[in-house]
Design a protein around this motif. Structure first.
Motif, PDB file in Angstrom:
ATOM      1  N   GLU A 463     -25.040  11.849  29.199  1.00  0.00           N
ATOM      2  CA  GLU A 463     -25.717  10.640  29.653  1.00  0.00           C
ATOM      3  C   GLU A 463     -24.745   9.626  30.242  1.00  0.00           C
ATOM      4  OE1 GLU A 463     -29.054   7.444  28.024  1.00  0.00           O
ATOM      5  OE2 GLU A 463     -28.464   9.195  26.814  1.00  0.00           O
ATOM      6  N   GLU A 464     -23.531   9.537  29.659  1.00  0.00           N
ATOM      7  CA  GLU A 464     -22.566   8.555  30.160  1.00  0.00           C
ATOM      8  C   GLU A 464     -21.991   8.928  31.528  1.00  0.00           C
ATOM      9  OE1 GLU A 464     -20.343  10.644  26.650  1.00  0.00           O
ATOM     10  OE2 GLU A 464     -22.427  10.207  27.232  1.00  0.00           O
ATOM     11  N   ASP A 465     -22.293  10.153  31.998  1.00  0.00           N
ATOM     12  CA  ASP A 465     -21.795  10.592  33.314  1.00  0.00           C
ATOM     13  C   ASP A 465     -22.883  10.613  34.383  1.00  0.00           C
ATOM     14  OD1 ASP A 465     -19.325  10.884  32.176  1.00  0.00           O
ATOM     15  OD2 ASP A 465     -19.362  13.083  32.083  1.00  0.00           O
ATOM     16  N   TYR A 466     -24.089  10.154  34.057  1.00  0.00           N
ATOM     17  CA  TYR A 466     -25.176  10.167  35.043  1.00  0.00           C
ATOM     18  C   TYR A 466     -24.772   9.468  36.338  1.00  0.00           C
ATOM     19  CZ  TYR A 466     -28.803  11.671  31.663  1.00  0.00           C
ATOM     20  OH  TYR A 466     -29.566  12.374  30.767  1.00  0.00           O
ATOM     21  N   ASP A 467     -24.059   8.337  36.214  1.00  0.00           N
ATOM     22  CA  ASP A 467     -23.755   7.542  37.406  1.00  0.00           C
ATOM     23  C   ASP A 467     -22.755   8.211  38.329  1.00  0.00           C
ATOM     24  OD1 ASP A 467     -21.647   7.315  35.687  1.00  0.00           O
ATOM     25  OD2 ASP A 467     -21.358   5.156  35.971  1.00  0.00           O
ATOM     26  N   LYS A 468     -22.147   9.331  37.880  1.00  0.00           N
ATOM     27  CA  LYS A 468     -21.173  10.047  38.717  1.00  0.00           C
ATOM     28  C   LYS A 468     -21.814  11.187  39.504  1.00  0.00           C
ATOM     29  CE  LYS A 468     -17.547   9.105  35.287  1.00  0.00           C
ATOM     30  NZ  LYS A 468     -16.655   9.715  34.264  1.00  0.00           N
ATOM     31  N   LEU A 469     -23.092  11.464  39.266  1.00  0.00           N
ATOM     32  CA  LEU A 469     -23.740  12.598  39.928  1.00  0.00           C
ATOM     33  C   LEU A 469     -23.659  12.484  41.446  1.00  0.00           C
ATOM     34  CD1 LEU A 469     -26.908  13.114  37.690  1.00  0.00           C
ATOM     35  CD2 LEU A 469     -25.132  14.813  38.156  1.00  0.00           C
ATOM     36  N   GLU A 470     -23.840  11.293  41.967  1.00  0.00           N
ATOM     37  CA  GLU A 470     -23.803  11.109  43.422  1.00  0.00           C
ATOM     38  C   GLU A 470     -22.415  10.762  43.935  1.00  0.00           C
ATOM     39  OE1 GLU A 470     -27.849  10.847  41.994  1.00  0.00           O
ATOM     40  OE2 GLU A 470     -26.119   9.600  41.435  1.00  0.00           O
ATOM     41  N   THR A 471     -21.578  10.127  43.084  1.00  0.00           N
ATOM     42  CA  THR A 471     -20.294   9.612  43.572  1.00  0.00           C
ATOM     43  C   THR A 471     -19.113  10.524  43.275  1.00  0.00           C
ATOM     44  OG1 THR A 471     -19.983   8.363  41.515  1.00  0.00           O
ATOM     45  CG2 THR A 471     -21.091   7.242  43.347  1.00  0.00           C
ATOM     46  N   ASP A 472     -19.136  11.246  42.150  1.00  0.00           N
ATOM     47  CA  ASP A 472     -17.988  12.076  41.758  1.00  0.00           C
ATOM     48  C   ASP A 472     -18.470  13.269  40.934  1.00  0.00           C
ATOM     49  OD1 ASP A 472     -15.481  13.051  41.301  1.00  0.00           O
ATOM     50  OD2 ASP A 472     -14.823  11.403  39.991  1.00  0.00           O
ATOM     51  N   PRO A 473     -19.154  14.216  41.573  1.00  0.00           N
ATOM     52  CA  PRO A 473     -19.765  15.331  40.830  1.00  0.00           C
ATOM     53  C   PRO A 473     -18.778  16.120  39.959  1.00  0.00           C
ATOM     54  CG  PRO A 473     -20.594  15.277  43.072  1.00  0.00           C
ATOM     55  CD  PRO A 473     -19.474  14.285  43.015  1.00  0.00           C
ATOM     56  N   LEU A 474     -17.540  16.305  40.422  1.00  0.00           N
ATOM     57  CA  LEU A 474     -16.583  17.113  39.661  1.00  0.00           C
ATOM     58  C   LEU A 474     -16.156  16.435  38.356  1.00  0.00           C
ATOM     59  CD1 LEU A 474     -14.311  18.636  42.455  1.00  0.00           C
ATOM     60  CD2 LEU A 474     -16.202  19.715  41.213  1.00  0.00           C
ATOM     61  N   ALA A 475     -16.422  15.133  38.234  1.00  0.00           N
ATOM     62  CA  ALA A 475     -16.073  14.414  37.006  1.00  0.00           C
ATOM     63  C   ALA A 475     -17.214  14.429  35.991  1.00  0.00           C
ATOM     64  CB  ALA A 475     -15.697  12.974  37.330  1.00  0.00           C
ATOM     65  N   VAL A 476     -18.359  14.975  36.373  1.00  0.00           N
ATOM     66  CA  VAL A 476     -19.523  14.987  35.476  1.00  0.00           C
ATOM     67  C   VAL A 476     -19.348  16.097  34.429  1.00  0.00           C
ATOM     68  CG1 VAL A 476     -22.020  15.271  35.303  1.00  0.00           C
ATOM     69  CG2 VAL A 476     -21.026  14.115  37.292  1.00  0.00           C
ATOM     70  N   ARG A 477     -19.498  15.719  33.168  1.00  0.00           N
ATOM     71  CA  ARG A 477     -19.438  16.683  32.073  1.00  0.00           C
ATOM     72  C   ARG A 477     -20.859  17.061  31.650  1.00  0.00           C
ATOM     73  NH1 ARG A 477     -16.375  12.882  28.175  1.00  0.00           N
ATOM     74  NH2 ARG A 477     -17.721  11.484  29.386  1.00  0.00           N
ATOM     75  N   SER A 478     -21.005  18.292  31.185  1.00  0.00           N
ATOM     76  CA  SER A 478     -22.336  18.785  30.833  1.00  0.00           C
ATOM     77  C   SER A 478     -22.511  18.860  29.324  1.00  0.00           C
ATOM     78  CB  SER A 478     -22.569  20.167  31.437  1.00  0.00           C
ATOM     79  OG  SER A 478     -21.772  21.132  30.767  1.00  0.00           O
ATOM     80  N   ARG A 479     -23.749  19.001  28.921  1.00  0.00           N
ATOM     81  CA  ARG A 479     -24.075  19.201  27.501  1.00  0.00           C
ATOM     82  C   ARG A 479     -24.144  20.699  27.194  1.00  0.00           C
ATOM     83  NH1 ARG A 479     -28.979  15.329  25.809  1.00  0.00           N
ATOM     84  NH2 ARG A 479     -28.260  15.992  23.719  1.00  0.00           N
ATOM     85  N   ALA A 480     -23.177  21.414  27.729  1.00  0.00           N
ATOM     86  CA  ALA A 480     -23.081  22.862  27.506  1.00  0.00           C
ATOM     87  C   ALA A 480     -22.086  23.136  26.383  1.00  0.00           C
ATOM     88  CB  ALA A 480     -22.639  23.567  28.782  1.00  0.00           C
ATOM     89  N   TYR A 481     -22.252  24.280  25.748  1.00  0.00           N
ATOM     90  CA  TYR A 481     -21.376  24.660  24.638  1.00  0.00           C
ATOM     91  C   TYR A 481     -21.283  26.184  24.596  1.00  0.00           C
ATOM     92  CZ  TYR A 481     -26.232  24.093  23.207  1.00  0.00           C
ATOM     93  OH  TYR A 481     -27.601  24.090  23.201  1.00  0.00           O
ATOM     94  N   ASP A 482     -20.095  26.673  24.339  1.00  0.00           N
ATOM     95  CA  ASP A 482     -19.853  28.107  24.146  1.00  0.00           C
ATOM     96  C   ASP A 482     -19.318  28.322  22.742  1.00  0.00           C
ATOM     97  OD1 ASP A 482     -20.599  28.679  26.706  1.00  0.00           O
ATOM     98  OD2 ASP A 482     -18.617  29.289  27.413  1.00  0.00           O
ATOM     99  N   LEU A 483     -19.689  29.442  22.130  1.00  0.00           N
ATOM    100  CA  LEU A 483     -19.091  29.843  20.865  1.00  0.00           C
ATOM    101  C   LEU A 483     -18.135  30.995  21.146  1.00  0.00           C
ATOM    102  CD1 LEU A 483     -18.913  29.391  17.844  1.00  0.00           C
ATOM    103  CD2 LEU A 483     -20.759  31.044  17.528  1.00  0.00           C
ATOM    104  N   VAL A 484     -16.881  30.805  20.759  1.00  0.00           N
ATOM    105  CA  VAL A 484     -15.819  31.775  21.033  1.00  0.00           C
ATOM    106  C   VAL A 484     -15.358  32.378  19.711  1.00  0.00           C
ATOM    107  CG1 VAL A 484     -13.465  32.047  21.942  1.00  0.00           C
ATOM    108  CG2 VAL A 484     -15.096  30.530  23.099  1.00  0.00           C
ATOM    109  N   LEU A 485     -15.160  33.698  19.713  1.00  0.00           N
ATOM    110  CA  LEU A 485     -14.672  34.415  18.537  1.00  0.00           C
ATOM    111  C   LEU A 485     -13.491  35.282  18.946  1.00  0.00           C
ATOM    112  CD1 LEU A 485     -14.715  35.560  15.660  1.00  0.00           C
ATOM    113  CD2 LEU A 485     -16.589  37.064  16.351  1.00  0.00           C
ATOM    114  N   ASN A 486     -12.321  34.986  18.397  1.00  0.00           N
ATOM    115  CA  ASN A 486     -11.118  35.795  18.642  1.00  0.00           C
ATOM    116  C   ASN A 486     -10.831  36.006  20.125  1.00  0.00           C
ATOM    117  OD1 ASN A 486     -11.085  35.949  15.879  1.00  0.00           O
ATOM    118  ND2 ASN A 486     -11.468  38.138  15.747  1.00  0.00           N
TER     119      ASN A 486
END
Length: 605
Positions: A463-486
């Motif tokens: 949510e804190e990166d919404y304002d970057k969608l139009e101005t700086d897309p590469l700086a936008v972080r997502s609410r994605a998550y990966d689980l890594v094992l070994n």
């Protein structure tokens, strides 16, 4: 009605008998693992999926049966009836659950003969994987593969039981669906009824599981088959299985908690291992900074160090020029490895070249000085800063890569894993989980000159990166998550976009026009406008999880009938050519290349 078994019906599996069964009459059925003729008495190790029992043919018990047993060879299918007796003194086999007993046979049925197999049906076989896959029905008789497939069954049962107990509904989604951009090529299926049109096999049930949340089902799961037409490797298959999950009215914490509970339950029930909860977490930025990869193996140290700020004004132009062009310089301290030979270092240089690194600089830290072709380019002050940043001590060997961030991180990240294995730093019995969060929302495709979704376009941005969608897309972080094992990504998901206005902003950031996204995703967009709850989900690579549970190097050894790295089934010879009549029904005509046409002409001649 009579059948080939007659009055013989199996009473026990081949690992069930022990000293408590002495004197009991039993019926066993299975395959001949070994046959030994000891001067008249014939010993056979009879095998089924559960184990082995030694059965004995003695002419003093039944001469007719003993005479018939002379015809038996490896992999014959037998039914035997006899009495459980103790093995003679000195013949007990403590390695077998049935090692104290044997069955003295008084009745034999040879249920089927077998030709000599192309390899021994044993734990380890010295034969190529191609031969094993060509004869997969025989390969699957080997105890290691049978154990793997049984482990797979137990893992699936554990997951289903856990999710059922936690309010999830097992709901099937279509296999014949619409082609949508998911990051890999679709497998297309031509429609006979709708000539010239195609279904796609699903790369995942992504859109359907979101629709199920919009439909009000609240918690959904499937252990589902998915399909991707992509280049293969040891942990990829063209058709694979994933544990697919979606939940309504949740945030990241809820998804992570239920996922951790499922993993803890699975590892407790299958390998009998206790997992510490909660799992540690790293943001994507932290993982890349410390490990160079977004799927770090955290079973050992050797973390990377960014030294760009120290070397950006150094006399070593290779480093300083890279930093000035926006690149980075990172170091990996292979502690205590000063005795690596020049050939070993050259081999490591070739190793990182696979990941597009243009070179591998190095420094050997000796008691009195640094040994390195690049040492002379650094001032004493720079050396002191490097020594502190990289934790350099006598006996260490430090490697450097200087390039654009993606190349530097990938090269050193894989080098770290390689050296960890080479030095024996990895505890092969450990199961180290870690969550990776806050992935970049977008990446820039240099070929197509546009932004692409790093995961998929329905992933919600922070949510804190919404304002970057139009101005700086590469700086936008997502609410994605990966689980890594070994060091393996075993699961990945995100909180989804449930608001139509935000979804349109994301599509716009990807350079998509309304008519484009309406054509591709219209049914989902219509659903979003009908009242969509906040929702999110995750999918786990089931084959990959079972591979790690079984300590196998390839998912092909935990799949009953896998494909080769060329996506071929050697057992059935699939894929194969279609008959002309089939193609005509589908309104298809094959387009031959010049090479194909020439080969056909040569064959016709």
């Amino acid at each position: 009605m009579a059948d080939i078994l007659g009055d013989m019906r199996r009473t026990h599996h081949c690992n069930a008998l022990s000293a408590k069964d002495m004197g009991q009459e039993v019926v066993l059925m299975g395959w001949v693992l070994r046959r030994r003729d000891h001067g008249g008495v014939i010993f056979i190790d009879l095998r089924d999926r559960e184990g082995i029992t030694q059965v004995v043919f003695n002419p003093e018990i039944n001469p007719e049966v003993h005479a018939k047993a002379h015809a038996i060879r490896s992999e014959y299918v037998l039914g035997v009836r006899g009495k459980v007796e103790p093995r003679p003194d000195g013949m007990v086999n403590p390695k077998l659950p049935t090692g104290e007993i044997e069955v003295l046979v008084d009745k034999l049925k040879i249920l089927n003969a077998a030709k000599t197999p192309p390899f021994l049906i044993e734990d380890k076989v010295d034969v190529s994987e191609a031969i094993r896959l060509k004869n997969r029905h025989l390969d699957l008789r080997r105890p290691p593969l049978q154990r793997n497939i049984i482990t797979r069954h137990k893992a699936g049962a554990s997951v289903r039981n856990f999710l059922n107990a936690n309010g999830f509904l097992d709901i099937e989604t279509p296999v014949l669906t619409k082609s949508t951009p998911e990051g890999a090529r679709d497998y297309l299926v031509p429609s006979r009824v709708n000539a010239g049109q195609f279904y796609a096999l699903p790369q995942s049930p992504q859109l359907f599981k979101q629709l199920l949340m919009i439909s009000g089902f609240d918690r959904y799961y499937q252990i589902v088959r998915c399909f991707r037409d992509e280049d293969l490797r040891a942990d990829r298959q063209p058709e694979f299985t994933q544990i697919d999950m979606e939940m309504s009215f949740v945030g990241e914490e809820d998804l992570m908690a239920i996922s951790e509970g499922m993993m803890a339950n699975l590892f407790d029930e299958v390998p009998g291992r206790s997992l510490g909860l909660p799992f540690p977490r790293l943001t994507y930025a932290e993982a890349m900074d410390r490990y160079g990869l977004d799927k770090p193996d955290t079973r050992f140290g050797l973390e990377l160090a960014d030294v760009s700020d120290i070397v950006e004004t150094s006399g070593f132009k290779v480093f300083s020029s890279v930093v000035k062009k926006g690149g980075i310089v990172k170091a990996l301290n292979a502690k205590g490895c000063i005795d690596f030979s020049r050939k070993e270092i050259d081999d490591l240089t070739e190793f990182v070249a696979v990941y597009r690194a243009k070179g591998l600089a190095w420094i050997k830290v000796r008691e009195d000085a640094w040994q390195s072709p690049i040492a002379k380019f650094f001032t004493d002050e720079e050396k002191a800063k490097l020594a502190e940043r990289i934790d350099m001590a006598p006996g260490d060997l430090v490697f450097f890569v200087a390039d654009q961030p993606k190349v530097t991180n990938e090269a050193l990240g894989h080098l770290r894993n390689h050296i960890g294995k080479k030095l024996g730093l990895i505890d092969e019995n450990a199961f180290n989980f870690v969550w990776i969060t806050q992935f970049p929302m977008f990446e820039y495709d240099e070929t197509e000159k546009r932004y692409q979704a790093l995961h998929h376009p329905f992933t919600a941005p922070l949510e804190e990166d919404y304002d970057k969608l139009e101005t700086d897309p590469l700086a936008v972080r997502s609410r994605a998550y990966d689980l890594v094992l070994n060091g393996f990504e075993v699961g990945g998901g995100s909180i989804r976009i449930h608001d139509m206005d935000l979804q349109q902003r994301v599509f716009a950031a990807l350079g998509m026009q309304p008519q484009d996204y309406r054509e591709k995703f219209g049914f989902l967009l219509d659903a979003l406008e009908s009242g969509a709850p906040p929702h999110g989900g995750i999918a786990f690579g089931f084959d990959r999880l079972v591979m790690l549970l079984c300590a196998e190097p390839s998912i092909r050894d935990v799949i009953a009938f896998p494909k080769t790295q060329r996506a071929a089934c050697l057992l059935t010879n699939a894929p194969s050519e279609a008959a002309k009549a089939q193609l005509d029904e589908l309104s298809l005509r094959l387009k031959l290349t010049l090479t194909d046409a020439q080969e056909k002409a040569n064959t016709d001649e």
